[in-house]
Design an enzyme around this catalytic site. Sequence first.
Site, PDB file in Angstrom:
ATOM      1  N   GLU A  46       0.924  -1.153  -0.076  1.00 19.60           N
ATOM      2  CA  GLU A  46      -0.123   0.106   0.007  1.00 19.60           C
ATOM      3  C   GLU A  46       0.841   1.494   0.254  1.00 19.60           C
ATOM      4  O   GLU A  46       1.941   1.373   0.559  1.00 19.60           O
ATOM      5  CB  GLU A  46      -0.957   0.010   1.268  1.00 19.60           C
ATOM      6  CG  GLU A  46      -1.664  -0.984   1.200  1.00 19.60           C
ATOM      7  CD  GLU A  46      -2.999  -0.806   0.619  1.00 19.60           C
ATOM      8  OE1 GLU A  46      -3.207   0.299  -0.206  1.00 19.60           O
ATOM      9  OE2 GLU A  46      -4.097  -1.770   0.286  1.00 19.60           O
ATOM     10  N   THR A  47       0.233   2.118  -0.614  1.00 25.43           N
ATOM     11  CA  THR A  47       0.807   3.473  -0.659  1.00 25.43           C
ATOM     12  C   THR A  47      -0.225   4.456  -0.113  1.00 25.43           C
ATOM     13  O   THR A  47      -1.096   4.625  -0.612  1.00 25.43           O
ATOM     14  CB  THR A  47       1.523   3.910  -1.890  1.00 25.43           C
ATOM     15  OG1 THR A  47       2.643   3.139  -2.251  1.00 25.43           O
ATOM     16  CG2 THR A  47       1.922   5.511  -1.839  1.00 25.43           C
TER      17      THR A  47
END
Length: 275
Positions: A46-47
């Site tokens: 995830e970012t």
Amino acid sequence: MRFHVVNAFTDRPFSGNPAGVCLLPAGEWPQDTWMQQVAAEMNYSETAFALPLPVGSEADWAIRWFAPLVETNLCGHATLATAHILRAERGLVGTVRFSSRQSGVLVTHADAGGSVTLDFPAAPGAEVPVPEGLAEALAVRPEATFHTGALGDLLTVLPDEATVRAVTPDLDAVAALTRREGLRGVIITAPAAETGLKYDFVSRFFSPAEGILEDPVTGSAHTALAPYWSTRLGRDELTGLQASARPGLVHTAVHSNRVHLTGNAVTVMDGTLHA
């Protein structure tokens, strides 16, 4: 634009779950395609992108999360990583409110000692029949399976800790199953091997259809794990070990329809995003 890589749910480098964190300038969101490209370029599970909100808004920051292939509705470790960066970069100790598109306002509390607590909606599971092909995909017969509602995961209970650790899933089969069933991913879990350990239950998480083969430490999955194990073990406060190759501990506390998830984080990289 500054970009950070943070290992969440750990107090040391090279463990826990790495997340990208991008603190955006005030104003409008960048194009979705750009944020998706950044997440694909970073290639972490995830970012997080955080946008400061005007004074008087329902929250302090807006937040969105992107996996390498899709935008996601909720992410625990990247939210914890963002609160960690706000403390480290902006001196924001204490409560920060994040406005999310699908999960409402999420509250974090960063203490001066290094830990961050997330206040997330609980995702109690409803027992469902074992989906066709799951046992074959995991090469083990589940004891029970639970659908986690809006979270979109399948909570899968296995016989013991050793079985959870030994699972080598057929990821193509898991991806096909989750697409067919409309799921985000599959959580596998079991009680700790013995009492007296630093954790009460173990888990692992697979979401290959979203480009996450095995997530190291999945905060959002613990919004389902905490209610399940709290009911089964008869305690509101527990600790989960996500037994991936990069393990991490998540301290959980169930408060009615909310779950508090507490962990540490370590910044491993700071840089400038030129794209």
